[in-house]
Design an enzyme around this catalytic site. Structure first.
Site, mmCIF file in Angstrom:
data_model
loop_
_atom_site.group_PDB
_atom_site.id
_atom_site.type_symbol
_atom_site.label_atom_id
_atom_site.label_comp_id
_atom_site.label_asym_id
_atom_site.label_seq_id
_atom_site.Cartn_x
_atom_site.Cartn_y
_atom_site.Cartn_z
ATOM 1 N N LYS A 90 0.855 -1.191 0.000
ATOM 2 C CA LYS A 90 0.000 0.000 0.000
ATOM 3 C C LYS A 90 0.881 1.226 0.000
ATOM 4 C CE LYS A 90 -4.529 0.906 0.503
ATOM 5 N NZ LYS A 90 -5.643 -0.020 0.250
HETATM 6 N N1 GLU Z 1 -7.459 0.136 -2.920
HETATM 7 C C1 GLU Z 1 -8.230 -1.047 -3.175
HETATM 8 C C2 GLU Z 1 -8.253 -1.933 -1.944
HETATM 9 O O1 GLU Z 1 -8.048 -1.477 -0.850
HETATM 10 C C3 GLU Z 1 -7.797 -1.773 -4.445
HETATM 11 C C4 GLU Z 1 -6.373 -2.229 -4.487
HETATM 12 C C5 GLU Z 1 -5.956 -2.783 -5.834
HETATM 13 O O2 GLU Z 1 -6.771 -2.865 -6.749
HETATM 14 O O3 GLU Z 1 -4.786 -3.130 -5.939
HETATM 15 O O4 GLU Z 1 -8.565 -3.090 -2.030
#
Ligand code: GLU
Length: 426
Positions: free
Chosen positions: A114
């Protein structure tokens, strides 16, 4: 010796604390793999970067950015980038860890990662936002890539920002690398269905959980916190299937209509209102924000930020079913209250996995340069989510544990089996 991470000083109810307690709860169900559980309690790699940019008025501003790779045991890192004034390293660590668990829950060949930048996007011009995105991408360029760590949208980031990330990475590496980021515009290697995928997955989990509870969606009352990409899409789908959206809360306030809000009109209102929020929608009553938690409803969808469902709020909740559209919305003490009160929680790590599942489809399509139809995407999404949910449900029934602990059990078994097989190097 396993000491607590010294660079993290968690506040009492921090997201990272929540995650650690969720891991502790699964340890008894991991058998001999529990030997490896400590590896889940620290991120593999965490990068803090300074992001200096020239503002439109000529001044120089510095923003703090992060990219955390929690686990790469099952494949490259995967996870979004968040722009928010409250972003901290500790929060991004938790969000990265939840990505690890989420990707394993739906059996995607990814680890978890992240990113985030501590800033208020509302205070930046579009040009400043572009500069900050590009400089951040360059700064984390050392650790990202289509085979190492793939970015995506999260809170306050969107397909345009993904396009800037893709372009910056491609410029720096000398060739177009669409696979470094997902959630791109469809005309730039994005996937059909990605924008609505998270909300669609939340709805699919809700429909299945309601079926198992014997709760008819026709006429069911739904309350939604957060009306962004996740909450608004889930609300729209529930309304299309005969449910009544009785309350919505977002950053502008809380609105309530026991007869059900007119979804098409509300969606249009939010797009055109000055603050892009629900407050001020004419066909509803305003409500004190704290009263949202006690609204008479059957299904509650927290789809905003982490830490929203506290133990005190959990006491007020009148829903039978909680669908976690957000990451980490429920603190562990609230989980206990909800369990005692017989409220079923479909946890974030499966409930909102639709987004990353279609991100995976996008990544696969980018590599093969062969794009699927929206119907194919929605069908495969549904199949993966329902299959995963049924495995999790079986695990929960087998051990008489919550769906959250069952999801961790299924996921951690996959993650730690991979970790054990790879072994420690050297
Ligand atoms: N931000 C989204 C999540 O928390 C999607 C992450 C992604 O598609 O890699 O799942």
């Amino acid at each position: 010796m396993n000491e607590a991470l010294s660079y993290v000083h968690p506040s009492p109810a921090s997201a990272w604390d929540t995650y650690l307690s969720q891991v502790d709860r699964v340890a008894p169900y991991l058998g001999p793999l529990a030997r490896w559980v400590e590896t889940l309690k620290r991120p593999k790699r965490a990068l803090i970067v300074d992001v200096p940019i020239e503002m439109d008025d000529g001044s120089i501003a510095h923003f703090e950015g992060y990219r955390v790779q929690h686990s790469l045991s099952r494949g490259p890192g995967k996870g979004g980038v968040r722009f928010h004034p409250n972003v901290t390293l500790e929060e991004v660590m938790a969000l990265a860890a939840w990505m690890t668990v989420k990707c394993a829950a739906v059996n995607l060949p990814f680890g978890g990662a992240k990113g985030g930048i501590r800033l208020d996007p509302k205070k930046l011009s579009i040009k400043e936002l572009e500069r900050v995105t590009r400089r951040y991408t360059s700064e984390i360029g050392l650790v990202i890539g289509p085979h190492s760590d793939i970015l995506a949208p999260d809170v306050n980031t969107n397909p345009q920002i993904m396009a800037w990330i893709m372009d910056t990475y491609s410029m720096n590496t000398g060739s177009t690398a669409t696979g470094v980021v997902t959630g791109k515009p469809v005309y730039l290697g994005g996937s059909l269905g990605r924008v609505k995928a998270t909300g669609r997955g939340v709805f699919a989990c809700g429909r299945e959980a309601a079926r198992r509870l014997g709760l008819n969606l026709q006429g069911a009352r739904v309350a939604v916190q957060g009306f962004g990409n996740v909450g608004s899409v889930a609300a729209e789908l529930f309304a299309q299937h005969g449910a009544s959206i009785v309350a919505v809360q977002d950053h502008t306030g809380t609105i309530h209509n026991p007869k059900g809000l007119d979804m098409p009109k509300l969606l249009e209102y939010v797009q055109t209102s000055a603050e892009h929020g629900v407050a001020g929608f004419a066909q509803a009553e305003r409500m004190a924000d704290e009263d949202f938690w006690g609204v008479a409803c059957d299904i509650l969808v927290p789809a905003a930020l982490e830490g929203q469902v506290t133990a005190a709020r959990a006491q007020k909740i009148r829903a039978r079913l909680v669908l976690e559209g957000a990451n980490g919305p429920t603190v562990p003490e609230a989980d206990d209250v909800l369990q005692e009160r017989g409220v079923l929680v479909v946890p974030d790590v499966i409930c909102n996995a639709g987004g990353v599942t279609v991100s995976y489809f996008e990544w696969v399509q980018d590599f093969s340069s062969f794009f699927w139809t929206e119907d194919e995407i929605n069908q495969r999404l549904e199949q993966i989510m329902m299959n995963a949910l049924s495995q999790i449900w079986n695990k929960a029934d087998q051990h008489k544990i919550t769906l959250r602990t069952a999801t961790y059990a299924v996921s951690c078994e996959r993650i730690l089996t991979a970790r054990q097989a790879r072994g420690l190097y050297p």
